[in-house]
Design an enzyme around this catalytic site. Structure first.
Site, short mmCIF file in Angstrom:
data_model
loop_
_atom_site.label_atom_id
_atom_site.label_comp_id
_atom_site.label_asym_id
_atom_site.label_seq_id
_atom_site.Cartn_x
_atom_site.Cartn_y
_atom_site.Cartn_z
N LYS A 98 -0.03 2.43 -6.78
CA LYS A 98 -0.48 3.72 -7.35
C LYS A 98 0.30 4.13 -8.59
O LYS A 98 -0.23 4.80 -9.46
CB LYS A 98 -0.43 4.82 -6.29
CG LYS A 98 -1.58 4.70 -5.28
CD LYS A 98 -1.73 5.97 -4.47
CE LYS A 98 -2.94 5.91 -3.57
NZ LYS A 98 -2.80 4.93 -2.46
N GLU A 120 -4.74 16.35 -6.29
CA GLU A 120 -4.81 16.52 -4.85
C GLU A 120 -4.20 15.27 -4.22
O GLU A 120 -4.03 14.25 -4.87
CB GLU A 120 -6.26 16.64 -4.38
CG GLU A 120 -7.05 15.32 -4.41
CD GLU A 120 -7.36 14.83 -5.81
OE1 GLU A 120 -7.50 15.69 -6.71
OE2 GLU A 120 -7.44 13.61 -6.01
N SER A 385 -1.30 -4.48 -1.72
CA SER A 385 -1.23 -3.24 -2.51
C SER A 385 0.04 -2.43 -2.27
O SER A 385 0.48 -1.70 -3.15
CB SER A 385 -2.46 -2.37 -2.21
OG SER A 385 -2.61 -2.16 -0.82
C1 PLP Z 1 -3.84 4.43 -1.66
C2 PLP Z 1 -3.64 3.06 -1.21
C3 PLP Z 1 -4.70 2.14 -1.11
C4 PLP Z 1 -6.14 2.52 -1.37
O1 PLP Z 1 -6.42 2.97 -2.64
P1 PLP Z 1 -7.30 2.17 -3.70
O2 PLP Z 1 -7.56 3.17 -4.74
O3 PLP Z 1 -8.52 1.66 -3.02
O4 PLP Z 1 -6.46 1.03 -4.19
C5 PLP Z 1 -4.43 0.85 -0.73
N1 PLP Z 1 -3.17 0.44 -0.44
C6 PLP Z 1 -2.11 1.28 -0.51
C7 PLP Z 1 -0.77 0.76 -0.18
C8 PLP Z 1 -2.31 2.62 -0.90
O5 PLP Z 1 -1.26 3.45 -0.96
#
Ligand code: PLP
Length: 406
Positions: A98, A120, A385
């Site tokens: 993020k 938000e 992610s």
């Molecule tokens: C917020 C988040 C996601 C999902 O958000 P996307 O916008 O679909 O990438 C996925 N993995 C983690 C670790 C997150 O914090």
């Protein structure tokens, strides 16, 4: 279509990815969003902006993040031939992807002369990343959050406050993400001369789906180079989890013109019945939410349906408009993984490789394991992610130490 022409074509000037996207806003917000669009379109071609963002990514965020070959996980799946590689966004500062778009949005705010970032947050991950960016750039930060979420996500509320952000409790309706979005839009409409709104995923009105995609594309661009350097080839498939769709779109778009299969993994939660999952692309229909048109999980009245996933970062009833277009074009396949499959992957990756993934990311790993056992050859590149530290208390309470998966 090659990548260059793809990026020139999508989105169009009004923010459309073919029939999806656009900008559905109350009258009073239109000038504010137009101001952001104009500023971004000028700045994204500024060599000064680009080199400053590069420097921030390298020195503050820790980019490039590595690509890692999971030899032991690969050997444990199917006949052990197909190889799984991870793009390690969990090693990004603050532990997830993020920050890639939050630092971009923060730098844009600075170039526009704004004093405050408004957003938000649902589970609080976006709030923490944005509060981090605000601290870095010396900007004020105001995060709108439903009271129910504030109670559930205490550690993230604490992090935001330590970082200097103001957390505004939202007390109407269901007191969760949907109301928090309305509240943040209201605050932005009142304050847009001095503030900028910063969305948390590749969703929302134009220009956000485009901007967030552009800022997240460092994932796929780096990963492609790194994978080629490690193996001399392209991966056979790339895989990422899809909530609103930011880490996935940033992973996928650099590969759209290549002979590579692409899989977006959605959360199937407890099963396919409405209310038990958040697989918007697999089970949704066309609709409008939060100012953009895309696939949406909706009830018979066209209201966003209640959604559920064990991974709070994935439980959003819609998905970014670029995903909707790529789905209809047949360029990306959307698949889904249950809570239980994600948890099995969570424990396997922890035990076999020493990497505790976010439960969101474990969805992508779970699908990669399934695909590896079917394909029996080639290599898969999976975006991890985020890291799982935020999830461990919940996991141990509900799944122990994963004995049933060993
Ligand atoms: C917020 C988040 C996601 C999902 O958000 P996307 O916008 O679909 O990438 C996925 N993995 C983690 C670790 C997150 O914090």
């Amino acid at each position: 279509m090659d990548l260059y022409n793809y990026l020139r074509k999508y989105p169009d000037d009004r923010g459309y990815f073919e029939q999806y996207g656009g900008s559905f806003l109350e009258e009073k917000l239109i000038p504010a969003f137009e101001e952001i669009t104009r500023a971004y379109q000028a700045i994204c071609h500024s060599s000064q902006f680009i080199s400053e963002l590069r420097r921030i990514r390298k020195e503050f965020q820790g980019r490039p993040t590595p690509v890692y070959h999971c030899e032991k996980l690969s050997a444990s799946v199917g006949d052990g031939t197909c190889q799984i590689y991870l793009k390690r966004e969990d090693l990004n500062h603050t532990g997830a992807h993020k920050l890639n778009h939050c630092m971009g949005e923060g730098l844009l705010a600075k170039y526009m002369g704004k004093k405050k970032l408004i957003a938000e947050t649902g589970a609080g991950q976006h709030g923490v990343a944005l509060a981090t960016a605000a601290a870095y750039f010396g900007l004020e930060c105001e995060i709108h959050m439903g009271e129910v979420d504030i109670a559930k996500q205490a550690p993230n509320v604490t992090r935001m406050k330590i970082l200097g952000a103001k957390v505004v409790p939202v007390t109407h309706g269901n007191k969760t993400l949907k109301e928090a979005v309305d509240s943040a839009f209201e605050a932005y409409a009142r304050d847009y001369k001095d503030a900028i709104y910063c969305i948390g995923s590749a969703v929302g009105p134009h220009p956000f789906p485009m901007m967030v995609r552009d800022f997240q594309m460092c994932i796929g661009e780096e990963a492609k180079e790194q994978f080629k350097e490690m193996t001399g080839l392209l991966p056979d498939a790339v895989i990422a989890c899809v909530g609103g769709g930011s880490n996935s779109i940033g992973t996928f778009v650099p590969f759209v013109g290549d002979p590579v299969d692409i899989y977006g993994v959605e959360p199937l939660g407890r099963g396919p019945e409405l209310g038990n999952h958040a697989a918007s692309m697999s089970y949704g229909t066309k609709g409008i939410l939060h100012g953009f048109e895309s696939y949406l999980l909706q009830d018979e009245n066209g209201e966003a349906a209640p959604v559920y996933s064990i991974a709070s970062g994935l439980d959003y009833p819609a998905v970014g408009p670029e995903h909707a277009m790529l789905h209809d074009m047949g360029r990306i396949q959307y698949v889904s993984v249950t809570d239980d499959e994600a948890m099995e992957a969570f424990f396997k990756l922890s035990r076999l490789e020493g990497i505790i993934p976010a439960i969101e990311s474990a969805h992508a790993v779970a699908y990669a394991m399934k695909l590896a056992s079917e394909r029996k050859k080639g290599a898969l590149l999976v975006t991890l992610s985020g890291r799982g530290d935020k999830d461990i208390d919940y996991v141990v309470e509900h799944y122990g130490y994963g004995e049933k998966y060993m």
